[in-house]
Design a protein around this motif. Structure first.
Motif, PDB file in Angstrom:
ATOM      1  N   GLU A   1       0.822  -0.693   0.006  1.00  8.88           N
ATOM      2  CA  GLU A   1       0.108  -0.189  -0.233  1.00  8.88           C
ATOM      3  C   GLU A   1       0.873   1.222   0.086  1.00  8.88           C
ATOM      4  O   GLU A   1       1.929   1.207   0.615  1.00  8.88           O
ATOM      5  CB  GLU A   1      -1.000   0.120   1.262  1.00  8.88           C
TER       6      GLU A   1
ATOM      7  N   HIS B   1      -5.031  -4.428   4.179  1.00 10.47           N
ATOM      8  CA  HIS B   1      -5.429  -3.099   3.831  1.00 10.47           C
ATOM      9  C   HIS B   1      -6.844  -4.218   2.802  1.00 10.47           C
ATOM     10  O   HIS B   1      -7.844  -3.853   2.380  1.00 10.47           O
ATOM     11  CB  HIS B   1      -5.818  -2.408   3.509  1.00 10.47           C
TER      12      HIS B   1
ATOM     13  N   GLU C   1      -6.352  -5.110   0.117  1.00  7.41           N
ATOM     14  CA  GLU C   1      -5.738  -4.582  -1.417  1.00  7.41           C
ATOM     15  C   GLU C   1      -4.770  -6.248  -2.049  1.00  7.41           C
ATOM     16  O   GLU C   1      -4.152  -6.282  -2.004  1.00  7.41           O
ATOM     17  CB  GLU C   1      -4.748  -2.774  -1.183  1.00  7.41           C
TER      18      GLU C   1
ATOM     19  N   LEU D   1     -16.933  -1.148  -0.884  1.00  8.60           N
ATOM     20  CA  LEU D   1     -15.346  -0.892  -0.444  1.00  8.60           C
ATOM     21  C   LEU D   1     -14.528  -2.245  -0.712  1.00  8.60           C
ATOM     22  O   LEU D   1     -14.043  -2.617  -2.283  1.00  8.60           O
ATOM     23  CB  LEU D   1     -14.492  -0.179   0.716  1.00  8.60           C
ATOM     24  N   ASN D   2     -15.145  -3.080  -0.369  1.00  9.42           N
ATOM     25  CA  ASN D   2     -14.772  -4.757  -1.072  1.00  9.42           C
ATOM     26  C   ASN D   2     -15.255  -4.906  -2.475  1.00  9.42           C
ATOM     27  O   ASN D   2     -15.109  -5.804  -3.370  1.00  9.42           O
ATOM     28  CB  ASN D   2     -15.581  -5.696   0.080  1.00  9.42           C
TER      29      ASN D   2
ATOM     30  N   ILE E   1     -15.778  -2.527  -4.624  1.00  9.84           N
ATOM     31  CA  ILE E   1     -14.835  -2.176  -5.515  1.00  9.84           C
ATOM     32  C   ILE E   1     -13.199  -3.058  -6.007  1.00  9.84           C
ATOM     33  O   ILE E   1     -13.055  -2.985  -7.082  1.00  9.84           O
ATOM     34  CB  ILE E   1     -15.293  -0.192  -5.026  1.00  9.84           C
ATOM     35  N   ARG E   2     -12.440  -3.391  -4.956  1.00 12.00           N
ATOM     36  CA  ARG E   2     -11.693  -4.346  -5.181  1.00 12.00           C
ATOM     37  C   ARG E   2     -11.744  -5.002  -5.768  1.00 12.00           C
ATOM     38  O   ARG E   2     -10.978  -5.153  -6.219  1.00 12.00           O
ATOM     39  CB  ARG E   2     -11.528  -4.554  -3.560  1.00 12.00           C
TER      40      ARG E   2
ATOM     41  N   LEU F   1     -11.998   8.072  -5.236  1.00 15.16           N
ATOM     42  CA  LEU F   1     -11.456   6.168  -4.448  1.00 15.16           C
ATOM     43  C   LEU F   1     -11.916   5.569  -5.473  1.00 15.16           C
ATOM     44  O   LEU F   1     -10.565   4.349  -5.744  1.00 15.16           O
ATOM     45  CB  LEU F   1     -12.532   6.431  -3.455  1.00 15.16           C
ATOM     46  N   VAL F   2     -12.310   5.053  -6.387  1.00 16.01           N
ATOM     47  CA  VAL F   2     -12.477   3.974  -7.583  1.00 16.01           C
ATOM     48  C   VAL F   2     -11.039   4.399  -8.732  1.00 16.01           C
ATOM     49  O   VAL F   2     -10.407   3.151  -9.134  1.00 16.01           O
ATOM     50  CB  VAL F   2     -13.783   4.192  -8.392  1.00 16.01           C
TER      51      VAL F   2
ATOM     52  N   ARG G   1      -8.431   5.364  -7.550  1.00 18.39           N
ATOM     53  CA  ARG G   1      -6.852   5.295  -6.418  1.00 18.39           C
ATOM     54  C   ARG G   1      -7.365   3.370  -6.252  1.00 18.39           C
ATOM     55  O   ARG G   1      -5.859   3.265  -6.522  1.00 18.39           O
ATOM     56  CB  ARG G   1      -7.168   5.899  -5.042  1.00 18.39           C
ATOM     57  N   GLU G   2      -8.107   2.707  -6.606  1.00 22.09           N
ATOM     58  CA  GLU G   2      -7.507   1.420  -6.457  1.00 22.09           C
ATOM     59  C   GLU G   2      -8.342   0.944  -7.869  1.00 22.09           C
ATOM     60  O   GLU G   2      -7.607  -0.772  -7.895  1.00 22.09           O
ATOM     61  CB  GLU G   2      -9.750   0.568  -5.996  1.00 22.09           C
TER      62      GLU G   2
ATOM     63  N   ARG H   1      -9.407   0.926 -11.037  1.00 20.54           N
ATOM     64  CA  ARG H   1     -10.177  -0.173 -11.979  1.00 20.54           C
ATOM     65  C   ARG H   1     -10.755   1.066 -12.575  1.00 20.54           C
ATOM     66  O   ARG H   1     -11.085   2.425 -12.335  1.00 20.54           O
ATOM     67  CB  ARG H   1     -11.437   0.080 -11.186  1.00 20.54           C
TER      68      ARG H   1
END
Length: 458
Positions: free
Chosen positions: A122, A148, A150, A264-265, A267-268, A293-294, A296-297, A299
């Motif tokens: 991370e 986390h 990720e 959030l899970n 999205i990941r 947020l999307v 930063r993940e 996606r």
């Protein structure tokens, strides 16, 4: 369980944390002190639609066979022998150590498929160590953060690649519980996210052609992420409906906090995220936060303006929406597809799903190294890097170690001195030159090692 994986690595790289993450419970003790785990621990792990047996092991250390550490290593060797594949963990914040190199050789000798996992990735602190782990000779590292949660979607893909037959059987067993097994083509994993009451559940019901999800005028009906399978014109998809995301300051109840964690899970684990925006109140501050947020993940992003049937229609509406998105959204997802839809009437859904398929293709795109370096030469010739303290920064070469999202590594004589503005210039150039609209682009800068460093002068 259809297959077994063993988690191995030197002490304190996060094996037990990953074990707990995979089994979905705090089964193994976790502490900063190395050597907490001694016996191998087994559990039923799960990533997405894959269920398997997972074995947590003691940290690998050199020790005499009759010592306590030696007996712990025997337990680890037994776990590797029982496993169908091995997850070899390294600490991305430390990089590949001499101990990692020694034990990586042992894993290779076992003959078992090995997946190199760079844990604690991370933030930027773990990027250099993850790239450094290429030296272990176990293939491309999978950067994750077990603490986390990720990077598990990338670990899912790595398992699919390492054990294609076993994972296909596991996915078929999972699908058989609700209906016939899926075809060989993997479904696109999609998450629909947005503020409360933007029509996420209504959209999925319209796509399915049935009232699969409970909908109503009240905000916050959906609490947990619900996954449904969809075949859209022959393309398999798995769509997650999610709870609406409110500002953090407004979240008070524990149940809503759990719902947000579930969102959030989702999205990941997604490959493409549809950010649904209410066309009546477009792009409030929370919409921008969700899109960020999307990104930063990592996606792929598709922007859907829902409820366009409730706003006045004028010529040029789509162009104004496009301009609005380009103005308010982060530059990191510049060019994201923008689709005006009505989930209630079904207007624009064909365009929306085509945009999802196109965004998924861009997210998976790989660029040949030769083309990358032609681009780098042209970009640096058109706009050379600035001189720092009178010295020019030399850009040596660029590679793409992975996609999903497209990730590039630029090797330079003085990587740390390259300004952020020039880095953004290169990212925008990559996006334009190789048709990468709307997908996050990762660009890592690495300095070339001095081959004479450490040598003594004669």
């Amino acid at each position: 369980m259809s297959f077994t994986i063993a988690i191995v690595g030197r002490p304190n790289v996060g094996k037990s944390t990953l074990f707990n993450r995979l089994v979905g419970a705090r089964r193994a003790l976790v502490d900063d002190q190395p050597g907490v785990t001694r016996d191998r621990r087994e559990g039923e792990g799960r990533i997405g639609d894959l269920s398997f047996r997972v074995i947590d092991t003691a940290g690998l250390e050199s020790a005499a066979p009759e010592s306590l550490s030696g007996k712990m290593q025997a337990q680890t060797a037994t776990a590797v022998a029982q496993a169908d594949a091995v997850l070899f963990l390294v600490d991305a914040r430390v990089g590949a150590t001499s101990a990692d190199r020694t034990f990586a050789a042992l894993v290779r000798k076992s003959g078992k498929p090995a997946i190199l996992v760079a844990n604690k990735s991370e933030g930027r602190a773990g990027e250099a160590g993850a790239l450094d782990s290429y030296a272990l000779g176990l293939g491309d590292p999978v950067p994750i953060s077990a603490e986390h949660g990720e990077g598990l979607a990338d670990l899912y893909d790595a398992l699919r690649h390492a054990l294609p037959r076993a994972t296909a059987e596991a996915a078929a067993e999972e699908a058989a519980e609700d209906g016939p097994a899926e075809t060989a083509e993997k479904p696109i994993r999609i998450a629909v996210v947005g503020r409360p009451n933007t029509g996420k559940s209504t959209l999925i019901n319209r796509l399915l052609g049935e009232e699969r999800l409970v909908v109503g005028p009240e905000a916050g009906i959906t609490r947990d992420a619900i996954a449904v399978d969809l075949n859209w014109h022959g393309r398999a998809m798995r769509i997650h409906d999610t709870a609406g995301l409110r500002r953090r300051s407004r979240i008070e109840e524990k149940l809503e906090k759990l719902s947000i964690a579930d969102t959030l899970n989702a999205i990941r684990f997604a490959e493409v995220v549809i950010v649904l925006v209410d066309a009546q109140t477009p792009f409030e501050e929370q919409d921008i936060r969700i899109a960020d947020l999307v990104e930063r993940e990592g996606r792929a992003v598709v922007i859907g303006f829902n409820k366009v049937d409730l706003v006045e229609r004028e010529s040029g509406t789509r162009q104004r929406l496009r301009e609005l998105v380009d103005r308010v959204l982060p530059q990191k997802i510049k060019g994201a597809p923008v689709v005006a839809i009505s989930a209630r009437s079904g207007e624009g859904l064909d365009h929306l799903m085509k945009s999802v398929i196109d965004a998924h293709a861009v997210w998976n795109r790989r660029v040949p190294t030769a083309a990358l370096n032609r681009f780098l030469a042209q970009a640096s010739e058109a706009h050379p890097p600035p001189a720092i303290r009178g010295r020019r920064i030399r850009l040596d070469y660029m590679i793409q170690p992975k996609s999903r999202p497209p990730t590039f590594v630029l090797f330079s004589s003085r990587a740390a001195a390259l300004p952020e503005t020039y880095r953004r210039y290169l990212i925008n150039g990559l996006r334009e030159a190789f048709a990468l609209p709307g997908t996050p682009i990762r660009l890592t800068l690495r300095g070339k090692a001095n081959p004479f460093a450490g040598r003594k002068r004669r």
